[in-house]
Design a protein around this motif. Structure first.
Motif, mmCIF file in Angstrom:
data_model
loop_
_atom_site.group_PDB
_atom_site.id
_atom_site.type_symbol
_atom_site.label_atom_id
_atom_site.label_comp_id
_atom_site.label_asym_id
_atom_site.label_seq_id
_atom_site.Cartn_x
_atom_site.Cartn_y
_atom_site.Cartn_z
ATOM 1 N N LEU A 185 -9.690 -2.237 0.007
ATOM 2 C CA LEU A 185 -9.552 -2.596 1.406
ATOM 3 C C LEU A 185 -8.077 -2.537 1.787
ATOM 4 O O LEU A 185 -7.216 -3.078 1.092
ATOM 5 N N VAL A 186 -7.768 -1.851 2.860
ATOM 6 C CA VAL A 186 -6.406 -1.712 3.371
ATOM 7 C C VAL A 186 -6.310 -2.471 4.684
ATOM 8 O O VAL A 186 -7.250 -2.462 5.486
ATOM 9 N N ARG A 187 -5.196 -3.142 4.905
ATOM 10 C CA ARG A 187 -4.993 -3.794 6.199
ATOM 11 C C ARG A 187 -3.627 -3.424 6.759
ATOM 12 O O ARG A 187 -2.686 -3.160 6.012
ATOM 13 N N TYR A 188 -3.566 -3.411 8.073
ATOM 14 C CA TYR A 188 -2.318 -3.127 8.783
ATOM 15 C C TYR A 188 -1.755 -4.451 9.284
ATOM 16 O O TYR A 188 -2.393 -5.132 10.090
ATOM 17 N N ASP A 197 0.830 -1.203 0.000
ATOM 18 C CA ASP A 197 0.000 0.000 0.000
ATOM 19 C C ASP A 197 0.866 1.254 0.000
ATOM 20 O O ASP A 197 2.051 1.213 0.388
ATOM 21 N N VAL A 198 0.276 2.371 -0.354
ATOM 22 C CA VAL A 198 0.994 3.645 -0.407
ATOM 23 C C VAL A 198 1.482 4.104 0.965
ATOM 24 O O VAL A 198 2.396 4.931 1.053
ATOM 25 N N LEU A 199 0.911 3.577 2.048
ATOM 26 C CA LEU A 199 1.338 3.979 3.382
ATOM 27 C C LEU A 199 2.655 3.345 3.793
ATOM 28 O O LEU A 199 3.226 3.709 4.823
ATOM 29 N N GLY A 200 3.135 2.392 3.012
ATOM 30 C CA GLY A 200 4.460 1.838 3.274
ATOM 31 C C GLY A 200 4.444 0.581 4.107
ATOM 32 O O GLY A 200 3.440 -0.147 4.172
ATOM 33 N N ALA A 201 5.551 0.326 4.764
ATOM 34 C CA ALA A 201 5.759 -0.931 5.483
ATOM 35 C C ALA A 201 4.655 -1.171 6.490
ATOM 36 O O ALA A 201 4.270 -0.286 7.258
ATOM 37 N N GLY A 202 4.155 -2.407 6.481
ATOM 38 C CA GLY A 202 3.110 -2.787 7.417
ATOM 39 C C GLY A 202 1.705 -2.622 6.879
ATOM 40 O O GLY A 202 0.743 -3.062 7.517
ATOM 41 N N TYR A 203 1.568 -1.996 5.703
ATOM 42 C CA TYR A 203 0.236 -1.753 5.138
ATOM 43 C C TYR A 203 0.124 -2.401 3.764
ATOM 44 O O TYR A 203 1.039 -2.299 2.934
ATOM 45 N N GLU A 204 -1.002 -3.065 3.538
ATOM 46 C CA GLU A 204 -1.281 -3.706 2.262
ATOM 47 C C GLU A 204 -2.685 -3.326 1.813
ATOM 48 O O GLU A 204 -3.537 -2.964 2.627
ATOM 49 N N PHE A 263 -6.532 -4.495 12.149
ATOM 50 C CA PHE A 263 -7.098 -3.257 11.611
ATOM 51 C C PHE A 263 -7.231 -3.311 10.097
ATOM 52 O O PHE A 263 -6.283 -3.655 9.384
ATOM 53 N N TYR A 264 -8.426 -2.916 9.627
ATOM 54 C CA TYR A 264 -8.713 -2.791 8.208
ATOM 55 C C TYR A 264 -9.401 -1.442 7.968
ATOM 56 O O TYR A 264 -10.089 -0.925 8.853
ATOM 57 N N ALA A 265 -9.234 -0.904 6.772
ATOM 58 C CA ALA A 265 -9.918 0.331 6.389
ATOM 59 C C ALA A 265 -10.386 0.209 4.944
ATOM 60 O O ALA A 265 -9.726 -0.433 4.118
ATOM 61 N N LEU A 266 -11.517 0.823 4.659
ATOM 62 C CA LEU A 266 -12.119 0.715 3.333
ATOM 63 C C LEU A 266 -12.157 2.079 2.662
ATOM 64 O O LEU A 266 -12.736 3.028 3.201
ATOM 65 N N ASP A 267 -11.528 2.190 1.495
ATOM 66 C CA ASP A 267 -11.725 3.350 0.624
ATOM 67 C C ASP A 267 -12.906 3.025 -0.277
ATOM 68 O O ASP A 267 -12.824 2.113 -1.122
ATOM 69 N N LEU A 268 -14.011 3.733 -0.095
ATOM 70 C CA LEU A 268 -15.225 3.471 -0.854
ATOM 71 C C LEU A 268 -15.029 3.754 -2.337
ATOM 72 O O LEU A 268 -14.035 4.376 -2.746
ATOM 73 N N ASP A 277 -12.031 12.443 1.519
ATOM 74 C CA ASP A 277 -11.222 11.733 2.506
ATOM 75 C C ASP A 277 -10.889 10.345 1.980
ATOM 76 O O ASP A 277 -11.480 9.861 1.004
ATOM 77 N N TYR A 278 -9.953 9.730 2.643
ATOM 78 C CA TYR A 278 -9.558 8.348 2.392
ATOM 79 C C TYR A 278 -8.788 7.911 3.632
ATOM 80 O O TYR A 278 -8.525 8.724 4.530
ATOM 81 N N PHE A 279 -8.414 6.642 3.722
ATOM 82 C CA PHE A 279 -7.704 6.204 4.925
ATOM 83 C C PHE A 279 -6.221 6.543 4.842
ATOM 84 O O PHE A 279 -5.510 6.096 3.944
ATOM 85 N N PHE A 280 -5.754 7.338 5.806
ATOM 86 C CA PHE A 280 -4.328 7.622 5.961
ATOM 87 C C PHE A 280 -3.951 7.743 7.432
ATOM 88 O O PHE A 280 -2.791 7.994 7.764
ATOM 89 N N GLN A 281 -4.907 7.539 8.332
ATOM 90 C CA GLN A 281 -4.700 7.770 9.764
ATOM 91 C C GLN A 281 -3.968 6.583 10.405
ATOM 92 O O GLN A 281 -4.550 5.777 11.146
#
Length: 352
Positions: free
Chosen positions: A48-51, A21-28, A90-95, A72-76
């Motif tokens: 769907l993003v997961r940590y 994922d764009v958030l880098g290490a630990g995120y897919e 933890f998971y996050a959804l970009d609609l 907005d989107y998930f970046f927190q």
């Protein structure tokens, strides 16, 4: 030469579907195909993003699914890491048409019916439950805080929220009504419905206001870094067809929902509407009227706990250090209570 490394079919599939994922290490991230967009803008997808950090793995019996708001989107990442530290996957959804899910030729965040989001919410829930094998806590912000309760109400009517494996709901400054003068909500709403049907792509004025963006982003006055293509400082344009869908959602909420699970609602204590950034924007909600959140909070059903946070921004978890710490403390306190409540509810004595 023999390759001694072997993988199961599920492991191979999992590695194919999840990508860095764009958030880098630990995120897919994982793309959820949704088929042709009902609003006629090509193929729709959600993301769907997961940590998944390498160390300190969270317990698998509990997961969090986060849903963002408008512009907005998930970046927190700090929210993901905090909840992971409490033992949640933890998971996050970009609609659809939001953040990672926006495709060329699509209008950011544009839908004409909030029920369209049921498709990605249902699939995200299925994936999370399949991967973790446990229960799911939902967290939603702003417009997501309207979308998710409406979805839960429908889900609760169909199969029951508890049967779906959902244990609780955290709403971060949910959008429960249209802010602004009262005539927006009275004579303005029928006009929105009428014009939104025939001029759905009409862009409303006011998109140049960037007070909230300047308060947040590190290139302005704030401390947070994020993708300005996915979350522009002045926000994305508001279109009549989308606003018509929002007002329909508000009307459903005001008639009363039943999300079927306990809820925590976090909000700022104060609203300050201003067209230009100043220090007051850092200690108040400059997007929504917090009095409306308070007024309509009881409409989501089940047990509801509403907590105002002094000095909080619209996204309470993007507030400055002191109110942000307070918001996390309130979240932790409520999660501790929820765990006890769920254990008592499941005990044999509870049904006696």
């Amino acid at each position: 030469m023999t390759n001694e490394t072997s993988f199961s079919v599920s492991e191979i599939t999992d590695r194919t579907q999840w990508q860095p994922d764009v958030l880098g290490a630990g995120y897919e991230q994982r793309t959820i195909p949704l088929g042709p967009d009902p609003d006629g803008e090509g193929e729709a997808v959600a993301t769907l993003v997961r940590y998944t950090p390498d160390t300190g793995a969270a317990a698998t019996e509990s997961a969090v699914l986060y849903v963002h708001g408008f512009t907005d989107y998930f970046f927190q990442q700090h929210l993901a890491e905090h909840l992971h530290g409490r033992g949640h996957r933890f998971y996050a959804l970009d609609l659809r048409k939001c953040g990672r899910s926006l495709r060329d030729g699509q209008t950011p965040h544009y839908v004409t019916d909030l029920a369209r989001y049921d498709a990605e919410l249902n699939e995200a829930l299925r994936i999370v439950k399949e991967e973790t094998g446990g229960t799911v806590l939902l967290v939603a912000h702003s417009t997501g805080g309207l979308i998710v309760p409406l979805w839960l109400n429908r889900l609760n009517k169909k199969i029951g929220t508890a049967a779906a494996g959902i244990t609780g709901l955290v709403l971060n400054s949910p959008w429960f009504d249209l802010q602004g003068p009262s005539y927006y909500r009275t004579v303005g709403t029928p006009i929105i419905h009428a014009l939104g049907r025939f001029r759905s792509m009409f862009e409303l004025p006011g998109g140049e206001i960037r007070t909230y963006g300047d308060s947040l982003h590190h290139t302005a006055a704030g401390e947070w870094d994020y993708n300005l293509d996915w979350k522009p400082l002045s926000g994305f344009p508001v279109r009549l067809g989308w606003l018509r869908a929002i007002r329909s959602g508000h009307a459903q909420l005001h008639k009363g929902l039943d999300v079927g699970v306990p809820s925590l609602i976090l909000r700022s204590r104060l609203t300050t509407f201003t067209r230009k950034y100043g220090p007051a924007a850092d200690v108040a909600d400059v997007v929504l009227d917090v009095r409306q959140i308070q007024r309509w909070a009881g409409c989501i059903g089940d047990r509801t706990n509403i907590v105002p946070i002094d000095g909080a921004r619209h996204d309470v978890f993007l507030s400055s250090a002191e109110p942000r710490a307070k918001a996390f403390a309130e979240l932790d306190h409520w999660l501790d209570w929820l765990a006890i409540y769920l254990r008592k509810s499941e005990s044999p004595e509870a049904g006696a």
